[in-house]
Design an enzyme around this catalytic site. Sequence first.
Site, PDB file in Angstrom:
ATOM      1  N   LYS A 264       0.853  -1.191   0.000  1.00  0.00           N
ATOM      2  CA  LYS A 264       0.000   0.000   0.000  1.00  0.00           C
ATOM      3  C   LYS A 264       0.891   1.243   0.000  1.00  0.00           C
ATOM      4  CE  LYS A 264      -4.228  -1.529   0.082  1.00  0.00           C
ATOM      5  NZ  LYS A 264      -5.063  -1.274  -1.086  1.00  0.00           N
TER       6      LYS A 264
ATOM      7  N   ASP B 203      -0.172  -0.216  -4.619  1.00  0.00           N
ATOM      8  CA  ASP B 203      -1.564   0.249  -4.752  1.00  0.00           C
ATOM      9  C   ASP B 203      -1.714   1.551  -3.977  1.00  0.00           C
ATOM     10  OD1 ASP B 203      -4.267   0.668  -4.865  1.00  0.00           O
ATOM     11  OD2 ASP B 203      -4.837  -1.165  -3.796  1.00  0.00           O
TER      12      ASP B 203
ATOM     13  N   GLU C 226      -1.281   0.271  -9.072  1.00  0.00           N
ATOM     14  CA  GLU C 226      -2.746   0.254  -9.003  1.00  0.00           C
ATOM     15  C   GLU C 226      -3.274   1.587  -8.478  1.00  0.00           C
ATOM     16  OE1 GLU C 226      -4.367  -3.430  -7.455  1.00  0.00           O
ATOM     17  OE2 GLU C 226      -5.833  -2.338  -6.237  1.00  0.00           O
TER      18      GLU C 226
ATOM     19  N   ASP D 193      -8.829  -0.201 -10.092  1.00  0.00           N
ATOM     20  CA  ASP D 193      -9.508  -0.985  -9.041  1.00  0.00           C
ATOM     21  C   ASP D 193     -10.836  -0.322  -8.705  1.00  0.00           C
ATOM     22  OD1 ASP D 193     -10.292  -2.452  -6.870  1.00  0.00           O
ATOM     23  OD2 ASP D 193      -8.743  -1.747  -5.515  1.00  0.00           O
TER      24      ASP D 193
ATOM     25  N   LYS E  16     -12.994  -7.762  -8.480  1.00  0.00           N
ATOM     26  CA  LYS E  16     -13.366  -8.077  -7.096  1.00  0.00           C
ATOM     27  C   LYS E  16     -14.791  -8.604  -7.080  1.00  0.00           C
ATOM     28  CE  LYS E  16     -10.304  -4.859  -4.717  1.00  0.00           C
ATOM     29  NZ  LYS E  16     -10.189  -3.609  -3.916  1.00  0.00           N
TER      30      LYS E  16
ATOM     31  N   GLN F 295     -11.462  -7.003  -1.359  1.00  0.00           N
ATOM     32  CA  GLN F 295     -12.108  -5.807  -0.807  1.00  0.00           C
ATOM     33  C   GLN F 295     -12.117  -5.890   0.724  1.00  0.00           C
ATOM     34  OE1 GLN F 295     -14.650  -3.985  -3.656  1.00  0.00           O
ATOM     35  NE2 GLN F 295     -16.251  -3.804  -2.126  1.00  0.00           N
TER      36      GLN F 295
END
Length: 367
Positions: free
Chosen positions: A162, A191, A217, A242, A266, A294
Site C-alpha cells: 500500500k 496500490d 494500481e 480498481d 473483485k 475488498q
Amino acid sequence: MKIVKIEAIPFAIPYVKPLRFASGEVHTAEHVLVKIHTDDGVVGVGEAPPRPFTYGETQAGIVAVIETVFAPQLIGLTLLDRERAQQRLQRTVGNPAAKSAIDIALWDALGRTLNQSVTALLGGYTDRLRVSHMLGFEEPAKMVAEAERMIETHGIRTFKVKVGRQPYTLDTVVVRTLRERFGNEIELYVDGNRGWSATEALQAMREMSDLGLSFAEELCPADDILGRRWLVDHLDIPFVADESVTTPAEVTREILGGSATALSIKCARTGFTQSQRVHHLAEGLGLEVIMGNQIDGQLGTMCTAAFGAAFSLTSRRAAELSNFLDMSDDLLTDPLEIHDGDLVVRQGAGLSVEIDESKLTHYRLDQ
Ligand code: MUC
Ligand code: MG
C-alpha cells in the site's frame, strides 16, 4: 428452485491487525451475510463488505437496500432466471457490495441445487490460486517483518504494498527495503488507493523504477482525467484500475480513455455475473487481470478463489486472498488455509462452505 426468502444479517468481527491504506482503515469487519432460501429448502450465502469511503455503502445501508429494494423484486423468480435477476439488480445505480452478495448467494444456491461447484459452473479451469498478500501502512520494519512471516508461515511470495502517503518517500523507502531484503525471491506491486496526485505518482514511480515492480494500481483518482491519462502514458508497467471500475461500462470508459491498462476484479464488487462480464471484456481487450480483495472475510475470499480459478486469465497472476488471516475469527465451520503460497478451491456443491450458526448468533448485530 423458486426464491422464497432473502435475509440480510449484519455482523461484526474485530481484526487482530487493522489494515491501513491511503483511503481509510479497517479495524472491524462490519459485514452483511446474505442468505437466499428456495422453496425446496436450499440456502445460498454471500457476504457484503461495506466500504463507505470507497463506494459509499454502509452496513445499515446494505441491509436496508436488500430488504426494501432488492428482495421484493427477486422473490418469486427461480435460480435460473439469472438475466432477469441481473436486470432487476442493475437498474439500481451503485450499491455494488449489496448487489454482489445477492448475486453470489444466487450462484451458491444454484450450485447446491445442481450439486456442482460454482467454480465448475463458471469455467472450472483450475483448482487453486497463488496468493498475493497486501501490506498495509506500518513502520517499514513492521512491514518487512510481516512479509517475512507470510513467506515463512504460508509460503506467500507476492506482495502488494500500500502506497499513497505524503511525502511519497514514506512509501518508496518501504518498497526499496522489501526488495533489498528479499531480492528477486518476491514479486512486488503497489496500490495507491488514489492517495497521490498524478505528478507525485510519477515522481514516486521514477524513484522506484529500478525495483522491478509488476503493476501500479489506482495511484491517483480516475476523476483527474487528464492527469491520470498522462501518468498512465508515462509508465512502463501496467496501471491497474480498481475502485474506478465497479461496472463493465466503467471498465470500457477507463480503458478506452487511456486511464488504465489492467484490471482488478473483485467479486465483492461485481459478484459472479458482472465479474464474468468484466473478465470477458478484459479477455477481448487483451488486458492483464488481478483477482483483488475488498478486505473480505473467508466467505468472500472463497468467492474470489472460486471465480479466479474458473478462468485461465484470472488464474495467471497471484490473487489477493489473505486479508482474512488478520481477522480474530470468522463464520465458516471449516476455515480456509493457505499452504505453500496456494489457496485450494473446494469442489463441493456451490461454494462448498457452511456457516457456523453458533458463531453467527454470537457476532450478529440484529438480535
Ligand atoms: C485495495 O485493493 O484497494 C482497500 C480498500 C478496498 O476497497 O479494498 C482494499 C484493497
Ligand atoms: Mg486497490
